[in-house]
Design an enzyme around this catalytic site. Structure first.
Site, PDB file in Angstrom:
ATOM      1  N   ASN A 267      20.333 -27.473 -41.516  1.00  0.00           N
ATOM      2  CA  ASN A 267      20.793 -28.836 -41.794  1.00  0.00           C
ATOM      3  C   ASN A 267      19.829 -29.648 -42.652  1.00  0.00           C
ATOM      4  OD1 ASN A 267      18.882 -29.006 -39.762  1.00  0.00           O
ATOM      5  ND2 ASN A 267      19.863 -30.740 -38.747  1.00  0.00           N
TER       6      ASN A 267
ATOM      7  N   ASN B 266      26.630 -27.576 -42.961  1.00  0.00           N
ATOM      8  CA  ASN B 266      25.474 -28.473 -42.931  1.00  0.00           C
ATOM      9  C   ASN B 266      24.478 -28.204 -44.050  1.00  0.00           C
ATOM     10  OD1 ASN B 266      26.331 -29.920 -40.676  1.00  0.00           O
ATOM     11  ND2 ASN B 266      25.359 -28.510 -39.239  1.00  0.00           N
TER      12      ASN B 266
ATOM     13  N   ASP C 244      27.277 -18.760 -45.899  1.00  0.00           N
ATOM     14  CA  ASP C 244      28.401 -18.235 -45.132  1.00  0.00           C
ATOM     15  C   ASP C 244      29.592 -19.169 -45.267  1.00  0.00           C
ATOM     16  OD1 ASP C 244      26.580 -19.990 -43.587  1.00  0.00           O
ATOM     17  OD2 ASP C 244      28.152 -19.877 -42.073  1.00  0.00           O
TER      18      ASP C 244
ATOM     19  N   HIS D 280      25.449 -17.103 -39.676  1.00  0.00           N
ATOM     20  CA  HIS D 280      24.962 -18.246 -40.448  1.00  0.00           C
ATOM     21  C   HIS D 280      23.853 -17.841 -41.427  1.00  0.00           C
ATOM     22  CE1 HIS D 280      26.038 -22.315 -40.794  1.00  0.00           C
ATOM     23  NE2 HIS D 280      25.094 -22.892 -40.090  1.00  0.00           N
TER      24      HIS D 280
END
Length: 218
Positions: A92, A138, A117, A20
């Site tokens: 997020n 997100n 990513d 991530h």
């Protein structure tokens, strides 16, 4: 031209070199990364350079130059500075950092590049993209929410989906690259440097979509 680059990731040592955080990993790998001076601002870390500086760094590190090895010419409409941002809000809420920086420097959404990513691309692929869907990401969702539009640039690094059905997507993206995978990604990054510099020094990034819309590098 692109004026603001946002590298999406999660803050904290435990997230270093996770899938991530591939955007932060990419930034760390840039040959001129040590030239950037970061400061805490806009709920993140921000650095900047002039297009002339970037062109010179790219030539010095042999990423991009003229046939004579000189820095490439800067477009007449180039901004005075290019800003690099790493939101420290966690993924997020990335948009909160991006909108603060964009508002302060009066940068429009169409001049923002978000690096992230991408589950729908296999490892070894990169994709330079304008606008489009969010793919359940997100960080992109937060960015679209604060900008009130999906019309911004994206540079996507493929991480693929988990092979093991017992591993959730959440656990997969927060999983660390193995030593072998790190070596693989370094190879991807070294080739993606050219796209990155070209995108930032181009007065019309659209021209890169044909070659770099989806490209396998490794």
């Amino acid at each position: 031209m692109i004026e603001l680059v946002a590298f999406l990731g999660n803050y904290g040592r435990e997230y270093e070199k996770t899938r991530h955080n591939v955007a932060w990993y990419f930034e760390d790998s840039l040959p001129f990364a040590s030239k950037l001076s970061w400061q805490n601002k806009f709920k993140g870390e921000i650095a900047s350079c002039t297009p002339d500086e970037l062109s010179k760094w790219a030539a010095d590190t042999k990423i991009c130059s003229t046939k004579e090895g000189l820095p490439v010419k800067i477009p007449e409409d180039a901004p005075s500075h290019i800003y690099f941002l790493k939101p420290l809000t966690y993924m997020n809420l990335s948009g909160e950092s991006i909108i603060e920086a964009a508002n302060f420097y009066k940068i429009k959404p169409e001049n923002i590049l978000v690096i992230h990513d991408e589950l729908e691309l296999e490892p070894g692929f990169v994709s330079f993209k304008w606008s489009g869907g969010l793919g359940g990401h997100n960080g992109l969702r937060s960015t679209k929410a604060v900008l009130n539009t999906a019309d911004f640039w994206r540079l996507r690094f493929g991480i693929g989906r988990p092979d093991n059905p017992n591993i959730s997507v959440a656990d997969y993206v927060l999983g660390h690259f193995t030593a072998e995978q790190q070596e693989f990604m370094q190879n991807v990054f070294s080739q993606a440097n050219l796209l990155f510099v070209k995108a930032l020094l181009s007065s019309n990034p659209d021209r890169l979509l044909g070659e770099w819309g989806k490209k396998k590098l490794v």
